[in-house]
Design a protein around this motif. Sequence first.
Motif, PDB file in Angstrom:
ATOM      1  N   ALA A 122       0.869  -1.178   0.000  1.00  0.00           N
ATOM      2  CA  ALA A 122       0.000   0.000   0.000  1.00  0.00           C
ATOM      3  C   ALA A 122       0.901   1.222   0.000  1.00  0.00           C
ATOM      4  O   ALA A 122       2.137   1.109   0.008  1.00  0.00           O
ATOM      5  CB  ALA A 122      -0.936   0.001   1.211  1.00  0.00           C
ATOM      6  N   GLN A 123       0.291   2.393  -0.014  1.00  0.00           N
ATOM      7  CA  GLN A 123       1.072   3.626  -0.008  1.00  0.00           C
ATOM      8  C   GLN A 123       1.969   3.684   1.223  1.00  0.00           C
ATOM      9  O   GLN A 123       3.110   4.114   1.150  1.00  0.00           O
ATOM     10  CB  GLN A 123       0.136   4.834  -0.043  1.00  0.00           C
ATOM     11  CG  GLN A 123       0.812   6.180   0.071  1.00  0.00           C
ATOM     12  CD  GLN A 123       1.629   6.531  -1.162  1.00  0.00           C
ATOM     13  OE1 GLN A 123       1.497   5.884  -2.197  1.00  0.00           O
ATOM     14  NE2 GLN A 123       2.477   7.534  -1.049  1.00  0.00           N
ATOM     15  N   THR A 124       1.441   3.255   2.364  1.00  0.00           N
ATOM     16  CA  THR A 124       2.225   3.206   3.598  1.00  0.00           C
ATOM     17  C   THR A 124       2.202   1.794   4.167  1.00  0.00           C
ATOM     18  O   THR A 124       1.308   1.000   3.855  1.00  0.00           O
ATOM     19  CB  THR A 124       1.665   4.172   4.658  1.00  0.00           C
ATOM     20  OG1 THR A 124       0.351   3.728   5.057  1.00  0.00           O
ATOM     21  CG2 THR A 124       1.569   5.590   4.105  1.00  0.00           C
ATOM     22  N   LEU A 125       3.169   1.490   4.998  1.00  0.00           N
ATOM     23  CA  LEU A 125       3.250   0.161   5.590  1.00  0.00           C
ATOM     24  C   LEU A 125       2.029  -0.133   6.454  1.00  0.00           C
ATOM     25  O   LEU A 125       1.486  -1.238   6.430  1.00  0.00           O
ATOM     26  CB  LEU A 125       4.528   0.038   6.422  1.00  0.00           C
ATOM     27  CG  LEU A 125       4.782  -1.321   7.075  1.00  0.00           C
ATOM     28  CD1 LEU A 125       4.879  -2.417   6.021  1.00  0.00           C
ATOM     29  CD2 LEU A 125       6.064  -1.268   7.910  1.00  0.00           C
ATOM     30  N   VAL A 182       4.884  -8.046   3.879  1.00  0.00           N
ATOM     31  CA  VAL A 182       4.115  -6.817   3.762  1.00  0.00           C
ATOM     32  C   VAL A 182       5.098  -5.652   3.733  1.00  0.00           C
ATOM     33  O   VAL A 182       6.029  -5.594   4.535  1.00  0.00           O
ATOM     34  CB  VAL A 182       3.099  -6.686   4.918  1.00  0.00           C
ATOM     35  CG1 VAL A 182       3.789  -6.677   6.261  1.00  0.00           C
ATOM     36  CG2 VAL A 182       2.221  -5.470   4.741  1.00  0.00           C
ATOM     37  N   ARG A 183       4.905  -4.742   2.763  1.00  0.00           N
ATOM     38  CA  ARG A 183       5.840  -3.646   2.567  1.00  0.00           C
ATOM     39  C   ARG A 183       5.105  -2.391   2.093  1.00  0.00           C
ATOM     40  O   ARG A 183       4.027  -2.473   1.491  1.00  0.00           O
ATOM     41  CB  ARG A 183       6.896  -4.006   1.497  1.00  0.00           C
ATOM     42  CG  ARG A 183       7.745  -5.220   1.803  1.00  0.00           C
ATOM     43  CD  ARG A 183       8.738  -4.958   2.920  1.00  0.00           C
ATOM     44  NE  ARG A 183       9.646  -6.081   3.089  1.00  0.00           N
ATOM     45  CZ  ARG A 183       9.414  -7.130   3.879  1.00  0.00           C
ATOM     46  NH1 ARG A 183       8.282  -7.183   4.573  1.00  0.00           N
ATOM     47  NH2 ARG A 183      10.285  -8.103   3.987  1.00  0.00           N
ATOM     48  N   ALA A 184       5.701  -1.243   2.309  1.00  0.00           N
ATOM     49  CA  ALA A 184       5.254  -0.029   1.638  1.00  0.00           C
ATOM     50  C   ALA A 184       5.579  -0.176   0.154  1.00  0.00           C
ATOM     51  O   ALA A 184       6.586  -0.793  -0.216  1.00  0.00           O
ATOM     52  CB  ALA A 184       5.949   1.199   2.216  1.00  0.00           C
ATOM     53  N   ALA A 185       4.716   0.378  -0.704  1.00  0.00           N
ATOM     54  CA  ALA A 185       4.809   0.114  -2.141  1.00  0.00           C
ATOM     55  C   ALA A 185       6.181   0.436  -2.722  1.00  0.00           C
ATOM     56  O   ALA A 185       6.710  -0.316  -3.551  1.00  0.00           O
ATOM     57  CB  ALA A 185       3.727   0.904  -2.874  1.00  0.00           C
ATOM     58  N   ASN A 186       6.773   1.536  -2.293  1.00  0.00           N
ATOM     59  CA  ASN A 186       8.049   1.948  -2.883  1.00  0.00           C
ATOM     60  C   ASN A 186       9.217   1.063  -2.475  1.00  0.00           C
ATOM     61  O   ASN A 186      10.326   1.214  -3.008  1.00  0.00           O
ATOM     62  CB  ASN A 186       8.354   3.399  -2.508  1.00  0.00           C
ATOM     63  CG  ASN A 186       7.447   4.371  -3.232  1.00  0.00           C
ATOM     64  OD1 ASN A 186       6.942   4.070  -4.311  1.00  0.00           O
ATOM     65  ND2 ASN A 186       7.223   5.536  -2.625  1.00  0.00           N
TER      66      ASN A 186
END
Length: 537
Positions: A122-125, A182-186
Amino acid sequence: MAGALVIDGEIVDADHGVTTPRLYTPPLRPLDKTTSNGYAVIAFSEMVLHVHLYPWQCWLLIHALELNPDGSYRFRRVIVLVARQNGKTTTMGVLAAWWLFVDSAKHSDRVPPVKFLVVGAAQTLDNAKGPYETVKGWCNPKPETEEESELAVEPLQAMVQRISNVNGEEAVICRSKAKYIVRAANNIRSKSAARAIFDELREQHTDDGWNAVSQITKNVWSSQLWGISNAGDYRSKVLARLKDAGRALVAAWRQYVAEGIDAAERFANGEHDATLGYFEWSAIDGCALDDRDGVRQANPSMGYGAMTYQSIISDIDTMTEASYRTEVLCQWVTADIIPYLNPKQWARGVDDTSRIPDSGRVVLGIDTSSDRATTYISAAGLREDGLPHVECIARRDGMLWVTKYLKMLQNRWPGIHEVAIQSKGCPAVDFIDPLTDSGWTVHMVEGFKLGASCGRFKDRVREGKLRHPPQPAIELQAAVAVTRRLGEVEVWDRTKSAMQTSGLIAESQALYALETSDGEPEKPKYQPSQGIKVSFA
């Protein structure tokens, strides 16, 4: 419930949400246990997780997990839009658990478990952790509290080797070596995943995160990338583009069936992207805030749990209209944007029976988005009653397909030879020389004609003298298209509109050429270069 009508397991009455999405990609074949993995996921949810899914969640899983004859997933990308608080996280948690503990072993000859990676992004974790935390609660082999112990499912606990809780390195690692991270998208770059979930797509205001995540599943057999969200606003660039593509595909299917070509396999094997699954639960644009049918269509969980019609509409007086429409009715909100065309006036021109006579003159319009990512071809002609008719007839990624498509179109549509194109300052300029060399009559829209084509289009809409078929992608563009000043006139602004509007621009330019030219080619006001011409095969 006494007196309620039940059809295919769905309770059909005013107190329950609508199971079937308002817009969706149809299946290519009848769906049963042999043609969709959705049935297996539903059984896993009931028998292993003891989670009872609502009818809409079951419907989505069955349709989104459609299989090809070789056992691979039909859809490589699945886009889901539904209002908030309807159970998106539960749905994704159930699916992710099934992927990790069941699907990872189904085709070990193609993708061995050690290479089976599920990614949550997602945009943020924090936004990405929703489905992940749900899965971790079911399979945590070492629960630390009584509440965690009650959530745990023993068969899944036994399949887990360890869980990493290191911030930024969260992961569930199975004994089979299948893994869920699970990770932030970037932070996803360079990984290769069998399955991916991108949550809260509406929060993607730039392409960076989606570009990173969308690449990680491309080199894996039968991979799937799910993007799930409620509706966005003018900042949601990625979601706007995906919604545009999904709605265009739905519209193309409807047109295909309307023309009597009902072979799904031929549709999929032709010029359409059969690997994109689009499923949108939303109210019809412009409905009243408390419209019961609109609320039911956007909130399919209504009536099956704690959510009721009254609890949903209780937010009307405490939220702005823009927020309410986005969050509750799952409608694309164009607040902060004043569209050039009046939405109500545009809607009055919709006519699903409108046609251009076979013998009538037709002018095509071609326009490409400012980033050269998407090209639209639209058509304009006069109906038998003399009113002008416009519609989008083709939309694809990139530009290289246009010349070949137009040649095919000429073979199928005798007499068509005119096309209108903006001749300066936009990507579509590239089409002028190759189409002229191919014998097309090219009407060049430049200078004062830019303002005239834009203004005349608005005049026709305002006066109720323009007709067009219901095309969701174009309707959305009409709702967000804005203009900029060029001297004393208004011209379309491709970059400041909330989404790409090239389909609408192509319609306006085709209509302008239809009404102001006699079919003869325009003479260019510039000298073509004598260098190498770029042609499109």
